[in-house]
Design a protein around this motif. Structure first.
Motif, PDB file in Angstrom:
ATOM      1  N   HIS A   1       0.830  -1.204   0.000  1.00 42.83           N
ATOM      2  CA  HIS A   1       0.000   0.000   0.000  1.00 42.83           C
ATOM      3  C   HIS A   1       0.870   1.261   0.000  1.00 42.83           C
ATOM      4  O   HIS A   1       0.526   2.246  -0.631  1.00 42.83           O
ATOM      5  CB  HIS A   1      -0.942  -0.006   1.205  1.00 42.83           C
ATOM      6  N   TYR A   2       2.007   1.199   0.686  1.00 39.84           N
ATOM      7  CA  TYR A   2       2.988   2.290   0.596  1.00 39.84           C
ATOM      8  C   TYR A   2       4.166   1.900  -0.286  1.00 39.84           C
ATOM      9  O   TYR A   2       4.610   2.672  -1.128  1.00 39.84           O
ATOM     10  CB  TYR A   2       3.501   2.693   1.977  1.00 39.84           C
ATOM     11  N   HIS A   3       4.673   0.694  -0.121  1.00 48.42           N
ATOM     12  CA  HIS A   3       5.862   0.247  -0.867  1.00 48.42           C
ATOM     13  C   HIS A   3       5.459  -0.200  -2.272  1.00 48.42           C
ATOM     14  O   HIS A   3       5.607  -1.364  -2.647  1.00 48.42           O
ATOM     15  CB  HIS A   3       6.572  -0.867  -0.104  1.00 48.42           C
TER      16      HIS A   3
ATOM     17  N   HIS B   1       6.110   4.647  -4.700  1.00 53.23           N
ATOM     18  CA  HIS B   1       7.270   4.844  -3.827  1.00 53.23           C
ATOM     19  C   HIS B   1       8.563   4.695  -4.615  1.00 53.23           C
ATOM     20  O   HIS B   1       9.495   5.486  -4.463  1.00 53.23           O
ATOM     21  CB  HIS B   1       7.242   3.851  -2.669  1.00 53.23           C
TER      22      HIS B   1
ATOM     23  N   TYR C   1       0.894   8.785   3.746  1.00 54.27           N
ATOM     24  CA  TYR C   1       1.979   7.804   3.913  1.00 54.27           C
ATOM     25  C   TYR C   1       1.749   6.945   5.148  1.00 54.27           C
ATOM     26  O   TYR C   1       1.827   5.710   5.087  1.00 54.27           O
ATOM     27  CB  TYR C   1       3.309   8.560   3.981  1.00 54.27           C
ATOM     28  N   THR C   2       1.447   7.578   6.283  1.00 49.41           N
ATOM     29  CA  THR C   2       1.251   6.800   7.509  1.00 49.41           C
ATOM     30  C   THR C   2       0.020   5.897   7.407  1.00 49.41           C
ATOM     31  O   THR C   2       0.020   4.774   7.916  1.00 49.41           O
ATOM     32  CB  THR C   2       1.134   7.713   8.735  1.00 49.41           C
TER      33      THR C   2
ATOM     34  N   ALA D   1      -1.092   4.515   4.644  1.00 52.45           N
ATOM     35  CA  ALA D   1      -0.727   3.397   3.768  1.00 52.45           C
ATOM     36  C   ALA D   1       0.133   2.380   4.509  1.00 52.45           C
ATOM     37  O   ALA D   1      -0.022   1.166   4.326  1.00 52.45           O
ATOM     38  CB  ALA D   1      -0.004   3.925   2.528  1.00 52.45           C
ATOM     39  N   VAL D   2       1.052   2.866   5.346  1.00 53.10           N
ATOM     40  CA  VAL D   2       1.863   1.951   6.155  1.00 53.10           C
ATOM     41  C   VAL D   2       0.959   1.137   7.083  1.00 53.10           C
ATOM     42  O   VAL D   2       1.135  -0.079   7.244  1.00 53.10           O
ATOM     43  CB  VAL D   2       2.917   2.735   6.955  1.00 53.10           C
TER      44      VAL D   2
ATOM     45  N   GLU E   1      -0.616  -1.703   5.291  1.00 52.07           N
ATOM     46  CA  GLU E   1       0.286  -2.829   5.062  1.00 52.07           C
ATOM     47  C   GLU E   1       0.385  -3.718   6.298  1.00 52.07           C
ATOM     48  O   GLU E   1       0.652  -4.912   6.182  1.00 52.07           O
ATOM     49  CB  GLU E   1       1.672  -2.329   4.655  1.00 52.07           C
TER      50      GLU E   1
END
Length: 224
Positions: A46-48, A52, A159-160, A162-163, A166
Motif C-alpha cells: 500500500h505504501y511500498h 514509492h 503515507y502513515t 498506507a503503512v 500494510e
C-alpha cells in the motif's frame, strides 16, 4: 501497475541498466524491469508501491540536480529499484532477500562483481538508513528513501495511513508501540539526512512530521 501500464518507468530502468553496463554486452534489460515492476505492484503493498519506487528515483535525481557530487549514481538508481523488490510486511528479512535478488539478477544482466556487490550493499543499507560518513552512494540512497518523511502534512498522513494498511494484520496497540519505537529511533539519530541538500531542505520538516505523529500515537494509546 505493470510494465505495460507504465512504459516510461520501464524505459527509465532500461536506460539505467544500460548506463551501468557502460557499453558492455548483456541481455535485454526489459524482462528484468518487467519482473521488478510486477513485484512492486503486488497486492500486499500500500505504501511500498510503484509510486514509492518512482518517488525515490525522483529524489535521487533531485539530489543530483542540487549539487550532488561523486558516487556511482547509476548503481544508486539500481539499488533504488531493488531496495523493496521483495516486500512482505509480516517478514523481517525483506532487505536481505531484496539484496540477494539484486545479486542474482544483476549478475545475469551483465554487471561486474564490484557493481553487483555495491548495489547489494546499498540495498542492505536501507535496513537502518545509517550510512557511514563519506559513503556518497549510501547517503544518496538513504536520503532519497527517507524523503517521504519531509513531505507536506497531507502527504505525510497519506503515507502513515498506507503503512498502517500494510500492517493491517497487527493489532492496533502493538502497531502503535512498534511504530513509536521506529520513530524514536529515527528522531534519536543526530541527522536523518546525510547529504547537504537533504540536511538543509528536508531535515526540519521531517522531524516536525515525526514528532507530531509520535505525539498522536502517544496521546491515543496512552503508553506508546
Amino acid at each position: 501497475m505493470t510494465a505495460d501500464q507504465d512504459p516510461a518507468l520501464l524505459r527509465r530502468w532500461n536506460t539505467t541498466l544500460l548506463a551501468a553496463r557502460a557499453g558492455r554486452e548483456g541481455p535485454d534489460p526489459a524482462p528484468y524491469g518487467r519482473n521488478l515492476l510486477a513485484r512492486w505492484a503486488e497486492p500486499q503493498r500500500h505504501y511500498h508501491t510503484v509510486d514509492h519506487l518512482r518517488a525515490v528515483l525522483d529524489r535521487i535525481d533531485e539530489l543530483t540536480d542540487q549539487g550532488g557530487e561523486g558516487g556511482e549514481l547509476e548503481l544508486v538508481r539500481l539499488a533504488a529499484w531493488f531496495h523493496d523488490a521483495v516486500y512482505r510486511p509480516d517478514r523481517s528479512e525483506n532487505e536481505e532477500r531484496s539484496a540477494a535478488l539484486a545479486e542474482k539478477a544483476l549478475t545475469e544482466a551483465g554487471l561486474t562483481p564490484h557493481e553487483v556487490t555495491e548495489v547489494a550493499r546499498l540495498v542492505r543499507l536501507t535496513t537502518g538508513h545509517d550510512p557511514a560518513g563519506g559513503d556518497l552512494n549510501g547517503e544518496t540512497l538513504c536520503d532519497a528513501d527517507l524523503a517521504i518523511l519531509a513531505s507536506d502534512r497531507d502527504t505525510y498522513r497519506g503515507y502513515t495511513a498506507a503503512v498502517r494498511e500494510e500492517y493491517a494484520f497487527v493489532p492496533e496497540a502493538a502497531f502503535r508501540e512498534g511504530r513509536a519505537t521506529i520513530l524514536r529511533h529515527l528522531l534519536g539519530l543526530p541527522r536523518l539526512f546525510r547529504t547537504p541538500y537533504g540536511a538543509a531542505v528536508w531535515e526540519e520538516r521531517a522531524r516536525e512530521n515525526m514528532e507530531r505523529e509520535l505525539a498522536e500515537l502517544t496521546d491515543m494509546s496512552g503508553k506508546a
